[in-house]
Write an enzyme that holds these catalytic residues in place. Structure first.
Site, PDB file in Angstrom:
ATOM      1  N   GLU A  34       9.614  -0.482   2.900  1.00  0.00           N
ATOM      2  CA  GLU A  34       9.263   0.582   3.821  1.00  0.00           C
ATOM      3  C   GLU A  34       9.314   0.041   5.242  1.00  0.00           C
ATOM      4  O   GLU A  34       8.458  -0.752   5.647  1.00  0.00           O
ATOM      5  CB  GLU A  34       7.857   1.119   3.528  1.00  0.00           C
ATOM      6  CG  GLU A  34       7.447   2.241   4.482  1.00  0.00           C
ATOM      7  CD  GLU A  34       6.035   2.107   5.019  1.00  0.00           C
ATOM      8  OE1 GLU A  34       5.485   3.121   5.472  1.00  0.00           O
ATOM      9  OE2 GLU A  34       5.479   0.988   5.000  1.00  0.00           O
TER      10      GLU A  34
ATOM     11  N   ASP B 212       5.172  -2.573   1.311  1.00  0.00           N
ATOM     12  CA  ASP B 212       4.591  -1.817   2.418  1.00  0.00           C
ATOM     13  C   ASP B 212       4.790  -2.554   3.741  1.00  0.00           C
ATOM     14  O   ASP B 212       4.662  -3.775   3.813  1.00  0.00           O
ATOM     15  CB  ASP B 212       3.095  -1.626   2.143  1.00  0.00           C
ATOM     16  CG  ASP B 212       2.403  -0.812   3.204  1.00  0.00           C
ATOM     17  OD1 ASP B 212       2.727   0.371   3.334  1.00  0.00           O
ATOM     18  OD2 ASP B 212       1.526  -1.369   3.892  1.00  0.00           O
TER      19      ASP B 212
END
Length: 856
Positions: free
Chosen positions: A494, A453
């Site tokens: 990401e 993330d």
């Protein structure tokens, strides 16, 4: 040895010290001018002396002569900038820039772009929200030593485009944002026209390329220039090799694929997937119970979805519903179940051949994590330096104008997302040691890798809050930590809404294995909604060239974005075509749970993550209790049980596409080639692996296309007659004849393509249609070495007499030609730029082709 790519620091290293006047001009006729005036906002503002970039209120344009043309001039360093005009002083007044004359930032927002060199640039007047004639020029510098002054283009268009005088080799720079060796520029011209130009390696005429009369025009003095036909609204000549007429190359002849290239992943929000105990929250036991829906482990069945990978959104201990603020990295979220139940789920998934990756949040913790609680308790606490502190508020905002400095006990700590998620200080060795330990812990449990993330926010460098160069060494350490436990572990990052230029550095030099390709997803949806394949075709070409072969993740939407069915206007035909495209494109496909049953959800994040719609039963069959959040109101129509019973449903469409992909080497690991058509609404591409090919042709327009005609310039396929089969229906589609260079022209695969219809065609060579009936001559052509640097030996087993050998680029242009006697010869390839080519040997009427990679 690793080579660090510091894109943002070196982009204009040769001339960043220069500043040049940049004049913006916008025609506001037809607009109701806001009382706050007209402004321009972009990433040039801080360079021009304003407090912050992308502020819609600080950089005013003026209309001194009352002609409704608003303008202003600012001094900025040489660089490429993004901008847009604003009617007023707030983002609500920002213009909507058409995709034809802007660049999608990956989230559907389109900005204008300008490349500033060492001289004044006075941009042509453009209508608010409008487009001028657009030109994209691109040159491949493979095999060249690029000047420290950068790459430029010069021609008789420069004054027209605002760059002062024509034929100035120093004022119009090109940029290579993704380090793929291709330098490009987007230009706006006030009107169409025919022009001449050439590329410059540096800023002086001594660096000008030599252009052949094959693709240029002699100006009467022996100087040959390239020709630019800019008579259309959008003009994008093919990328050319510096000093050559065609491209330097395309996909490599050999490249490595991995288990994740064979996978189709399914993203699951555990809380919303399936509740096993009636408490209204999804859990590990519920996921285990639904594994047969995803993949029953029997390849002979067709009732399951067929996915072979699962990405679990955060499942570690957290105080929030979403889990991205972790309080214990080595514990499971109690709402989801025990560690033993998670391990049972993992074992059951593996038993069905499903790999499992989990979310790993490296950028921040929860403010309730003991590390932060202790750090906040005292400036001298051992954990204090594990986070980022300031005695005063530094006073700057985040990348989307959010508050990033939060008060605590008289000081301020940094948290890019919000005050409940304090950012970790990755310059602290203790942070690294703790997080690498955590990365090894879950791999030892058996997970197959991580979705990482917010990777672009790991390191902050002053006011550089994303994509800081110091991030990359950290990811190299992560790579080493992960691979020490599991050499086959997969890491996918990401970099939210980042373009390829900012994303590619994360997947090179032993950092991450892949990243999510946001710009490709945005272009796909934009083309579907507009009925125009141009944006998607350009994005496919760019992405395919920019990344290591196939090492990026494709998707339609995820948990942070509006559900794709909503984005596509709840148009089922577009939804089916979207699935047909991203499940046949190169890359690693990721599905968001419920996408396959047309779940909707827009606005608040919770509404994008609603309970899975299993049936028309109460509460969508998700739970027997009160769900943590009510399901969508459309669950009675759009659910698994109802769609399973309908052969034409979206769910069964997904099942069929995934079955096709799982059974096709070409679709899983084949390289990409564009397939062209004269029909403006057709998108085409081919996937080629060894001697298997799949051709995809999609009609994205609002009307059927009769006799859709497509062409392929060149490929590594053997010349001959190929059987064509529609992989979706199994229907034979006749034959197509490929030339000696693996090309076909004006082929009509089907009689008609309806609105949003896509055909996926497999090409297989006919045994009797090969280019040789002699078993000896049918032996493959051998090139050694391959890749080669200066010479390559060509062996044509079984050939006798005089042979002809030719070397072609990927556009089909003949670069070298000679004759030889016998079965082998040696070619001198020192004049060829680095990249892939095709070598063709002709023996009478028989032809053999092999791919060659030049790597000097």
């Amino acid at each position: 040895m690793r080579h660090f790519t510091l894109l943002l620091l070196t982009l204009f290293a040769g001339f960043s010290a220069f500043s040049a006047p940049l004049t913006f001009r916008v025609d506001m006729r037809g607009q109701v001018i806001s009382a706050a005036g007209v402004h321009v906002a972009g990433d040039f503002q801080s360079e021009a002396g304003f407090p912050a970039d992308w502020n819609p209120a600080t950089t005013a344009l003026l209309d001194a002569d009352g002609d409704s043309i608003y303008e202003a001039t600012f001094n900025v360093p040489a660089a490429r900038y993004f901008f847009k005009f604003v009617n007023g002083a707030a983002w609500s007044g920002a213009e909507l820039v058409p995709l034809d004359c802007g660049v999608d930032d990956g989230g559907g927002n389109v900005n204008r772009t300008v490349s500033v060199g060492t001289g004044p640039l006075r941009l042509p007047v453009i209508s608010f929200g409008g487009c001028l004639t657009q030109v994209r020029l691109a040159v491949d510098m493979s095999g060249q030593v690029v000047s420290s002054a950068g790459i430029h283009v010069t021609g008789n268009f420069q004054a027209f485009a605002g760059y002062g005088a024509d034929w100035n080799p120093a004022t119009t720079p090109l940029t290579d944002d993704n380090s793929d060796g291709v330098y490009e520029i987007l230009l706006s011209l006030p009107a169409p026209g025919l022009f001449q130009f050439k590329f410059i390696n540096g800023t002086a005429w001594t660096g000008a390329e030599t252009v052949s009369t094959t693709c240029g025009l002699d100006d009467g003095t022996g100087n040959v220039n390239r020709l630019l036909d800019a008579t259309g609204a959008v003009n994008a000549p093919p990328t050319v090799c510096f000093g050559a007429c065609g491209p330097c190359g395309g996909p490599p002849v050999t490249y490595t694929t991995h288990w994740w290239n064979d996978a189709v992943f399914y993203e699951i929000f555990v809380r919303s997937f399936y509740d096993s105990n009636g408490n209204g929250r999804g859990d590990f036991v519920g996921m285990t119970a639904k594994l047969d829906y995803l993949n029953d482990g029997n390849p002979a069945t067709t009732t399951d979805l067929g996915v072979t990978g699962i990405w679990l959104m955060p499942m570690m201990q957290s105080p929030s519903y979403h889990g991205y603020d972790v309080t214990n990295y080595k514990a499971t979220e109690s709402d989801y179940g025990t560690m033993a139940e998670f391990e049972a789920f993992l074992a059951a998934a593996h038993a069905r051949g499903i790999k499992v990756i989990i979310d790993l949040v490296l950028n921040h913790t929860s403010s309730q994590h003991t590390w932060f609680s202790q750090a906040a308790s005292s400036p001298t606490n051992q954990y204090r330096d594990w986070f980022v502190w300031s005695p005063t508020n530094p006073g700057f905002s985040g990348p989307w104008s959010q508050t990033v400095w939060h008060p605590r006990a008289g000081q301020f700590y940094y948290g890019v997302f919000y005050d409940g998620m304090p950012d970790l200080n990755w310059r602290n060795p203790g942070v690294k040691a703790a997080m690498w330990d955590i990365s090894r812990y879950w791999l030892a449990k058996g997970v197959d890798g991580y979705r990482l993330d917010a990777i672009k926010h790991l390191i902050e460098d002053g006011r550089v809050l994303e994509n800081a160069p110091e991030t990359f060494p950290i990811l190299e350490e992560l790579h080493d930590s992960v691979r020490a436990v599991n050499p086959l572990a997969f890491t996918v990052g990401e970099a939210f809404n980042s373009a390829p230029a900012q994303t590619v550095p994360y997947v090179v030099n032993d950092r991450l294995d892949a990243c999510f390709e946001f710009s490709l997803a945005a272009s796909l949806l934009s083309s579907l909604n507009s009925g125009n394949p141009t944006a998607l075709q350009l994005s496919l070409n760019q992405v395919t060239r920019a990344y290591p072969q196939l090492q990026y993740a494709t998707f339609l939407s995820n948990h942070d974005q509006n559900r794709v069915f909503d984005v596509l206007g709840r148009n089922m035909n577009r939804m089916k075509q979207a699935a047909s495209l991203y499940l046949t494109m190169p890359g690693v496909p990721f599905m968001y749970y419920g996408e396959e049953v047309a779940m909707v959800g827009s606005g608040p994040d919770e509404d994008k993550r609603l309970p899975m719609q299993w049936s028309a039963a109460p509460r969508a069959g998700f739970t027997t209790g009160t769900p943590w959040r009510a399901p969508n109101t459309n669950f009675a129509q759009y659910n698994v049980a109802t769609m399973e019973a309908d052969p034409t449903s979206l769910l069964n469409h997904y099942k069929k596409l995934i079955q096709i992909r799982n059974a096709s080497d070409a679709l899983r690991k084949g390289y990409y080639l564009p397939v062209t058509s004269a029909a403006p609404t057709l998108l085409g591409y081919a996937r080629v692996f060894q001697q298997e090919a799949v051709v995809v042709v999609a009609n994205m327009g609002g009307a059927a296309v009769t006799n859709p005609t497509v062409s392929l310039a060149i490929s590594s396929l053997t010349g001959g007659t190929y059987d064509a089969v529609d992989l979706y229906t199994g229907q034979p589609l006749g034959t197509v004849v490929l030339s000696a260079t693996g090309a076909f022209a004006d082929w009509v695969p089907v009689a008609s393509l309806g609105i949003n219809q896509t055909v996926v065609v497999r090409l297989t060579p006919q045994p009797t249609g090969l280019s040789s009936s002699s078993s000896k001559l049918a032996e493959p052509l051998t090139l050694y070495p391959n890749p080669a640097a200066t010479q390559v030996r060509v062996e044509a087993p079984g050939a006798t007499g005089t042979q002809h050998v030719g070397v072609y680029d990927l556009s089909g242009r003949l670069l070298q030609s000679t004759r030889f006697t016998g079965a082998e010869t040696t070619l001198d390839i020192r004049t060829l730029a680095n990249g892939p080519y095709f070598v063709k040997v002709t023996s009478g009427k028989r032809v053999r082709v092999q791919r060659l990679v030049v790597a000097q």
